[in-house]
Design a protein around this motif. Structure first.
Motif, short mmCIF file in Angstrom:
data_model
loop_
_atom_site.label_atom_id
_atom_site.label_comp_id
_atom_site.label_asym_id
_atom_site.label_seq_id
_atom_site.Cartn_x
_atom_site.Cartn_y
_atom_site.Cartn_z
N GLN A 15 -20.20 23.32 30.53
CA GLN A 15 -20.08 23.23 29.07
C GLN A 15 -18.64 23.39 28.62
OE1 GLN A 15 -22.87 26.33 28.00
NE2 GLN A 15 -24.56 24.89 27.75
N ALA A 16 -17.92 24.35 29.20
CA ALA A 16 -16.54 24.58 28.79
C ALA A 16 -15.65 23.39 29.16
CB ALA A 16 -16.02 25.85 29.46
N ASP A 17 -15.83 22.85 30.36
CA ASP A 17 -14.99 21.74 30.82
C ASP A 17 -15.28 20.47 30.04
OD1 ASP A 17 -14.10 23.59 32.60
OD2 ASP A 17 -15.03 22.69 34.36
N MET A 18 -16.54 20.23 29.71
CA MET A 18 -16.89 19.04 28.94
C MET A 18 -16.33 19.14 27.52
SD MET A 18 -18.47 16.55 30.38
CE MET A 18 -19.64 15.96 31.58
N LEU A 19 -16.38 20.32 26.93
CA LEU A 19 -15.81 20.50 25.59
C LEU A 19 -14.31 20.30 25.62
CD1 LEU A 19 -17.85 23.58 24.26
CD2 LEU A 19 -17.82 21.28 23.28
N TYR A 20 -13.66 20.77 26.67
CA TYR A 20 -12.22 20.57 26.80
C TYR A 20 -11.88 19.08 26.88
CZ TYR A 20 -7.56 20.71 28.92
OH TYR A 20 -6.23 20.51 29.19
N LYS A 21 -12.67 18.34 27.62
CA LYS A 21 -12.41 16.91 27.81
C LYS A 21 -12.65 16.11 26.53
CE LYS A 21 -15.36 14.48 30.14
NZ LYS A 21 -16.19 14.00 31.24
N GLN A 22 -13.45 16.65 25.60
CA GLN A 22 -13.78 15.92 24.38
C GLN A 22 -12.55 15.52 23.58
OE1 GLN A 22 -17.02 14.78 24.95
NE2 GLN A 22 -17.05 14.88 22.72
N ILE A 135 -17.16 6.13 50.00
CA ILE A 135 -16.23 6.24 48.87
C ILE A 135 -16.98 5.73 47.64
CG2 ILE A 135 -14.03 5.52 47.88
CD1 ILE A 135 -12.95 5.15 50.65
N ILE A 136 -17.34 6.64 46.74
CA ILE A 136 -18.17 6.30 45.58
C ILE A 136 -17.37 6.57 44.31
CG2 ILE A 136 -20.33 6.77 44.38
CD1 ILE A 136 -21.43 7.82 47.04
N LEU A 137 -17.26 5.56 43.47
CA LEU A 137 -16.53 5.70 42.21
C LEU A 137 -17.29 6.61 41.26
CD1 LEU A 137 -14.06 4.68 40.53
CD2 LEU A 137 -15.58 2.93 39.62
N THR A 138 -16.57 7.55 40.64
CA THR A 138 -17.15 8.49 39.68
C THR A 138 -16.67 8.14 38.29
OG1 THR A 138 -17.29 10.28 41.30
CG2 THR A 138 -17.28 10.91 38.99
N ASP A 139 -17.61 8.08 37.34
CA ASP A 139 -17.26 7.79 35.95
C ASP A 139 -16.52 8.98 35.35
OD1 ASP A 139 -17.19 7.13 33.24
OD2 ASP A 139 -19.19 6.25 33.26
N PRO A 140 -15.34 8.77 34.74
CA PRO A 140 -14.63 9.89 34.11
C PRO A 140 -15.47 10.60 33.05
CG PRO A 140 -13.16 8.02 34.33
CD PRO A 140 -14.53 7.53 34.72
N TYR A 141 -16.39 9.88 32.40
CA TYR A 141 -17.26 10.53 31.42
C TYR A 141 -18.18 11.54 32.09
CZ TYR A 141 -16.02 7.34 27.60
OH TYR A 141 -15.35 6.65 26.61
N ASP A 142 -18.58 11.28 33.33
CA ASP A 142 -19.51 12.16 34.04
C ASP A 142 -18.81 13.34 34.70
OD1 ASP A 142 -21.73 10.64 33.41
OD2 ASP A 142 -21.61 9.42 35.23
N PHE A 143 -17.51 13.22 34.94
CA PHE A 143 -16.80 14.23 35.72
C PHE A 143 -16.29 15.35 34.82
CE2 PHE A 143 -13.09 15.78 38.20
CZ PHE A 143 -13.76 16.08 39.38
N TYR A 144 -16.35 16.57 35.33
CA TYR A 144 -15.74 17.69 34.63
C TYR A 144 -14.93 18.51 35.62
CZ TYR A 144 -19.31 20.87 36.56
OH TYR A 144 -20.11 21.61 37.40
N VAL A 145 -13.89 19.19 35.11
CA VAL A 145 -12.97 19.88 36.00
C VAL A 145 -12.34 21.06 35.27
CG1 VAL A 145 -11.01 18.41 35.36
CG2 VAL A 145 -11.03 19.53 37.60
N ASP A 146 -11.97 22.05 36.02
CA ASP A 146 -11.31 23.24 35.50
C ASP A 146 -10.00 22.87 34.79
OD1 ASP A 146 -10.13 25.72 35.11
OD2 ASP A 146 -9.59 25.99 37.23
#
Length: 394
Positions: A15-22, A135-146
């Motif tokens: 939740q925190a990482d997704m809010l940051y990415k918003q 090697i699988i492409l990840t959608d930036p919308y789906d990814f979250y990070v510290d």
């Protein structure tokens, strides 16, 4: 720390990482709208047509960097010669295999990076029944990070990926093999509908914009005959040790929660990423499309203003003398139309004096200004007017 507490920690990190990415999402969606030609409804009588500036920039940029990366292995000493040759041959065979297609995935990652500033991949190998590297492409919308990890993904304390779907048969197979928690799998299956529509989006509903720009829906028509459950795959640190957690957001149940090295022997995160405009202190750095967007929007505004001006000049307003023309509606153009005139009823000397045309001055300099903006963009990005539409040979 038990499994329930670990999942709670993953939820809070998600939740925190997704809010940051918003904070980056509005820019991403603005880039998408310009690329796909999505425009807002205009006022009556005003133009708002899309202009393919962003799409031309992105496609030309990709044509210049479409060559796949090439790996060449070298030994550190003479005794490494044969082993190095074996590794090189093995890589060449793996990267060219039909079911791998690393070249296409690399190009897909470059396109994501052009829009969002980041290409993100999930990388892992398996040896059952035979070795295969994924090697699988990840959608930036789906990814979250510290957020505190900065530009180096490996420095992040936690990261993960949303929208990991698993079917009933996959869950049962995983439980039977001992990979998934049998009790949790049974609880999830008992509450699973047989036929569902997949909601392939995050809790923040950001991915819908990409499909909506093309007039599509990424949720309404995703029918699947077999029930599916959405999971989040997370990497987190518990008591100084990395953990691999696959959990369901709605229920908080985890089908797998083990030390990271049990699934990934290297101990490194399974996700890797590179940035177009690397920022050592910010993972979600800017993208090439962010630099082009103000120019693309400005050119679109100028060209639409030119169309508005032309519309006014071609179909401008007029004033007429009602004593001379009793029915003003008849002055609207009609093929073969007749207009009633009261001869001698007006003080004007002729019909021409009974109508006044309001003149709209012509806009000057629009083309020159657009060309100047295009040249500035080409100088700063490398995608010049001469290069657009032409792919580089190397």
């Amino acid at each position: 720390m038990d499994k329930k507490d670990i999942v709670m920690q993953c939820r809070q990190e998600y939740q925190a990482d997704m809010l940051y990415k918003q904070g980056r999402v509005p820019d991403w969606q603005a880039n998408e709208d310009l690329y796909y030609g999505k425009v807002k409804k205009s006022l009556k009588g005003r133009f708002n047509v899309p202009v393919p500036i962003m799409s031309g920039f992105i496609d030309t940029l990709l044509s210049k960097i479409d060559d796949p990366p090439v790996l060449r292995f070298k030994g550190t000493e003479e005794a490494d010669f044969r082993s190095t040759q074996k590794i090189q041959s093995f890589w060449d065979a793996q990267s060219k295999a039909e079911d791998n297609d690393y070249e296409s995935r690399d190009l897909d990652g470059k396109k994501m990076a052009a829009f969002y500033g980041r290409a993100i991949f999930k990388n892992f190998g398996e040896s059952d029944p035979v070795f295969k590297f994924h090697i699988i492409l990840t959608d930036p919308y789906d990814f979250y990070v510290d957020p505190m990890g900065g530009g180096n993904l490996e420095m992040a304390r936690h990261c993960g990926e949303d929208n990991i779907y698993k079917s009933k048969s996959q869950l049962k197979e995983g439980a039977a093999s001992g990979r998934y928690d049998k009790e949790v799998v049974q609880l999830l299956i008992n509450g699973l509908a047989e036929n569902v529509y997949l909601d392939n989006d995050t809790n923040f509903r950001n991915k819908a914009n990409r499909a909506a720009a093309l007039g599509l829906s990424n949720t309404t028509y995703n029918f699947t005959g077999e029930g599916q459950i959405r999971f989040i795959e997370s990497g987190t640190i518990v008591n100084g040790e990395r953990y691999h957690v696959v959990w369901n957001y709605e229920t908080g149940l985890a089908i797998r929660c083990v030390p990271w090295k049990e699934d990934f022997e290297s101990g490194l995160w399974c996700w890797t990423s590179w940035a177009t405009n690397r920022d050592p202190f910010n993972f979600w750095s800017k993208a090439p499309a962010d630099d082009m967007r103000p120019i693309a929007e400005t050119i679109k505004i100028f060209l639409n203003q030119e169309l508005d001006n032309r519309q006014k000049r071609n179909f401008g307003q007029r004033a007429y003398d009602p004593e001379l023309f009793p029915n003003g509606a008849e002055l609207e153009y009609r093929q073969g139309g007749l207009v009633a005139v009261r001869a001698g009823a007006s003080k004007v000397q002729s019909i021409a004096n009974g109508i006044f045309q309001f003149e709209t001055p012509e806009l000057n300099g629009t083309i020159n200004l657009v060309n100047w903006l295009d040249n500035i963009a080409g100088q700063k990005t490398g995608v010049t007017a001469a290069a657009q539409g032409n792919a580089a040979e190397q």
